[in-house]
Design an enzyme around this catalytic site. Sequence first.
Site, mmCIF file in Angstrom:
data_model
loop_
_atom_site.group_PDB
_atom_site.id
_atom_site.type_symbol
_atom_site.label_atom_id
_atom_site.label_comp_id
_atom_site.label_asym_id
_atom_site.label_seq_id
_atom_site.Cartn_x
_atom_site.Cartn_y
_atom_site.Cartn_z
ATOM 1 N N LYS A 22 0.845 -1.207 0.000
ATOM 2 C CA LYS A 22 0.000 0.000 0.000
ATOM 3 C C LYS A 22 0.877 1.253 0.000
ATOM 4 O O LYS A 22 0.640 2.193 -0.759
ATOM 5 C CB LYS A 22 -0.889 0.010 1.239
ATOM 6 N N ASN A 23 1.932 1.249 0.836
ATOM 7 C CA ASN A 23 2.713 2.483 1.015
ATOM 8 C C ASN A 23 3.725 2.727 -0.096
ATOM 9 O O ASN A 23 4.370 3.773 -0.122
ATOM 10 C CB ASN A 23 3.369 2.490 2.399
ATOM 11 N N ARG A 93 -4.925 10.721 3.600
ATOM 12 C CA ARG A 93 -3.832 11.669 3.865
ATOM 13 C C ARG A 93 -2.846 11.691 2.711
ATOM 14 O O ARG A 93 -2.307 12.724 2.342
ATOM 15 C CB ARG A 93 -3.055 11.247 5.121
ATOM 16 N N CYS A 117 -3.896 12.269 12.646
ATOM 17 C CA CYS A 117 -4.757 11.081 12.610
ATOM 18 C C CYS A 117 -4.601 10.401 13.963
ATOM 19 O O CYS A 117 -4.049 10.948 14.897
ATOM 20 C CB CYS A 117 -4.390 10.191 11.440
ATOM 21 N N ARG A 122 1.200 14.207 12.932
ATOM 22 C CA ARG A 122 1.548 14.054 11.513
ATOM 23 C C ARG A 122 1.885 15.398 10.828
ATOM 24 O O ARG A 122 1.229 15.816 9.884
ATOM 25 C CB ARG A 122 0.448 13.350 10.733
ATOM 26 N N PRO A 123 2.847 16.154 11.326
ATOM 27 C CA PRO A 123 3.211 17.423 10.689
ATOM 28 C C PRO A 123 3.798 17.203 9.292
ATOM 29 O O PRO A 123 4.213 16.091 8.960
ATOM 30 C CB PRO A 123 4.271 17.993 11.631
ATOM 31 N N ASP A 305 4.847 0.306 11.967
ATOM 32 C CA ASP A 305 3.579 -0.266 11.505
ATOM 33 C C ASP A 305 3.396 -1.708 11.952
ATOM 34 O O ASP A 305 2.348 -2.303 11.711
ATOM 35 C CB ASP A 305 3.484 -0.207 9.971
ATOM 36 N N ILE A 327 8.635 6.505 16.839
ATOM 37 C CA ILE A 327 8.259 7.258 15.631
ATOM 38 C C ILE A 327 7.046 8.151 15.868
ATOM 39 O O ILE A 327 7.069 9.346 15.574
ATOM 40 C CB ILE A 327 7.972 6.306 14.442
ATOM 41 N N ARG A 397 -8.607 -0.158 5.078
ATOM 42 C CA ARG A 397 -7.773 0.840 4.393
ATOM 43 C C ARG A 397 -6.503 0.205 3.846
ATOM 44 O O ARG A 397 -5.961 0.650 2.831
ATOM 45 C CB ARG A 397 -7.372 1.959 5.371
HETATM 46 C C1 EPZ Z 1 4.447 6.711 6.371
HETATM 47 O O1 EPZ Z 1 3.784 7.772 7.032
HETATM 48 C C2 EPZ Z 1 3.447 5.569 6.324
HETATM 49 N N1 EPZ Z 1 2.267 5.984 5.569
HETATM 50 C C3 EPZ Z 1 3.045 5.157 7.744
HETATM 51 O O2 EPZ Z 1 2.224 3.996 7.627
HETATM 52 C C4 EPZ Z 1 4.297 4.757 8.501
HETATM 53 O O3 EPZ Z 1 3.949 4.478 9.835
HETATM 54 C C5 EPZ Z 1 5.315 5.902 8.467
HETATM 55 O O4 EPZ Z 1 5.597 6.266 7.107
HETATM 56 C C6 EPZ Z 1 6.634 5.521 9.113
HETATM 57 O O5 EPZ Z 1 7.174 4.412 8.455
HETATM 58 C C7 EPZ Z 1 2.330 5.940 4.232
HETATM 59 O O6 EPZ Z 1 3.346 5.597 3.649
HETATM 60 C C8 EPZ Z 1 1.077 6.333 3.504
HETATM 61 P P1 EPZ Z 1 6.909 9.817 8.396
HETATM 62 P P2 EPZ Z 1 4.481 9.238 7.049
HETATM 63 O O7 EPZ Z 1 6.854 11.104 7.661
HETATM 64 O O8 EPZ Z 1 5.209 9.450 5.777
HETATM 65 C C9 EPZ Z 1 7.607 13.087 11.756
HETATM 66 C C10 EPZ Z 1 0.310 2.711 7.804
HETATM 67 O O9 EPZ Z 1 -0.084 2.089 8.795
HETATM 68 N N2 EPZ Z 1 7.491 14.074 10.677
HETATM 69 O O10 EPZ Z 1 7.996 8.851 8.082
HETATM 70 O O11 EPZ Z 1 3.451 10.239 7.446
HETATM 71 C C11 EPZ Z 1 6.293 12.383 12.044
HETATM 72 O O12 EPZ Z 1 5.513 13.143 12.951
HETATM 73 C C12 EPZ Z 1 0.837 4.111 7.988
HETATM 74 O O13 EPZ Z 1 0.353 2.259 6.636
HETATM 75 C C13 EPZ Z 1 7.781 15.411 10.956
HETATM 76 O O14 EPZ Z 1 8.100 15.766 12.085
HETATM 77 O O15 EPZ Z 1 5.519 9.062 8.240
HETATM 78 C C14 EPZ Z 1 6.751 11.078 12.648
HETATM 79 O O16 EPZ Z 1 7.047 11.298 14.024
HETATM 80 C C15 EPZ Z 1 0.639 4.615 9.405
HETATM 81 N N3 EPZ Z 1 7.687 16.317 9.950
HETATM 82 C C16 EPZ Z 1 8.076 10.797 11.915
HETATM 83 O O17 EPZ Z 1 8.463 12.045 11.332
HETATM 84 C C17 EPZ Z 1 7.326 15.950 8.671
HETATM 85 O O18 EPZ Z 1 7.278 16.836 7.782
HETATM 86 C C18 EPZ Z 1 7.968 9.764 10.800
HETATM 87 O O19 EPZ Z 1 6.890 10.137 9.982
HETATM 88 C C19 EPZ Z 1 7.024 14.591 8.414
HETATM 89 C C20 EPZ Z 1 7.126 13.668 9.425
#
Ligand code: EPZ
Length: 430
Positions: A22-23, A93, A117, A122-123, A305, A327, A397
Amino acid sequence: MEQYAIKGGNPLVGEVEIGGAKNAALPILAAAIMTDETVLIENVPDVRDTNALLQAMESIGVIVERLDRHTVKINGSQIHAHVIEDDLIKKIRASYYLIGALLGKYKEAEVVLPGGCNIGSRPIDQHIKGWKALGTKVDIAHGLISAKAESLKGSHIYMDVVSVGATINVMMAAAMAEGQTIIENAAKEPHVVDLANFLNSMGANIKGAGTDVIRIKGVSKLHKTEYTIIPDQIEAGTFMFAAAVTKGDVTVKNVIPKHLESITAKLIEIGCEVEESDDAVRVVASKPLMHTHVKTLPYPGFPTDMQPQIAVALGLSQGTSIVTESIFENRFRYVDELTRMGANIKVEGNTAIINGVNKYTGASVNAPDLRAGAALVMAALAAEGFSVIEEIHYIQRGYEDFELKLQSLGAHIEKVESEREIQKFKLKVG
Ligand code: EPZ
């Protein structure tokens, strides 16, 4: 609302085909609009998230043709708008991946700010930091992000946090910027690599994906391609841990074992036997599960995840285990539900202290989010007696035919919509 009715106690035994990731599918589908030629994508998982993104794409004029459940043709030559509406971003998202794609191709995009979420705030500050570094003017007003650039120029970008989404969104914009972009402290997940390979198959010039330094030489045009999405490491890991908690013997097929290394390592640590072949992994749980410690980390660390899934297994393991979620700030919401099934877990900040119990007992529980929902299904499959899982739309989802795949492994699980259907299920399985 649809629910899962489950009668626990059956070990899961057999083979299960793992679907497309999916991702990886979400950014690849978004990136497919970056050419005016037609792109064919195979092994797309048929889940709510990918279907919602395809709907968002059609809303701006992308031509989407489903050849079969898992194969789609995309043509982005007729895009008439660069604004992603509110209701669609609320549904998924990852529509924000369309900003990176539209910015790369048209140098402008506008999307409703994706909210937080259930697992955290999720910034997207790192996405914005990367786009600005490429010369984009980013405004946030009235809940909308608008991104515009006279032209995109390559830049040297250092990510403050390792972010899958930001790495992907900046990579897409940089792929069609002038000159070279270097992304430091990049995410290394398999789906980041899959997107880079996809873009390169369209004529992009991206090197180093899978390492923490990605070098991108921008190109002015991208062309058609045919591409197959990698298997879903998290779906595979979920079934592997389902074997562990039900004391079963499950082979996950059509996987890339390398992507599952941290998951396999933890299964072995808690006492499971794991056999790997080229594209399959077999998990046998014949001995009592043992406690361990686990901390979620960016790839190749243990995936966040998979955190609810390993916690369910550790809840049935002998001894005391520690799960640290490094995370996301709010990814233990399932613990209260699991406690209703007899788990003995104490959450202190971003750490869960888990004292293993002999068994779970069936209960009515609510899925708080996608992966926690899948983990509660696993707990119900291991539990003594009946369970009902509410809010299964979260699970749908990211898991295609979840209950059908579990039934094929011997689980007593059915999708139901009413109390009457729950009673019928109970009579049927006895
Ligand atoms: C992706 O989310 C995945 N979603 C998530 O899977 C997964 O948990 C996550 O990566 C981590 O592997 C998709 O790919 C659609 P991140 P993403 O940006 O990209 C912080 C699922 O179950 N951060 O790697 O949103 C954030 O708050 C979902 O399939 C910032 O601070 O995750 C988090 O603490 C849930 N600023 C950390 O980084 C930013 O601009 C990692 O988030 C972006 C992120």
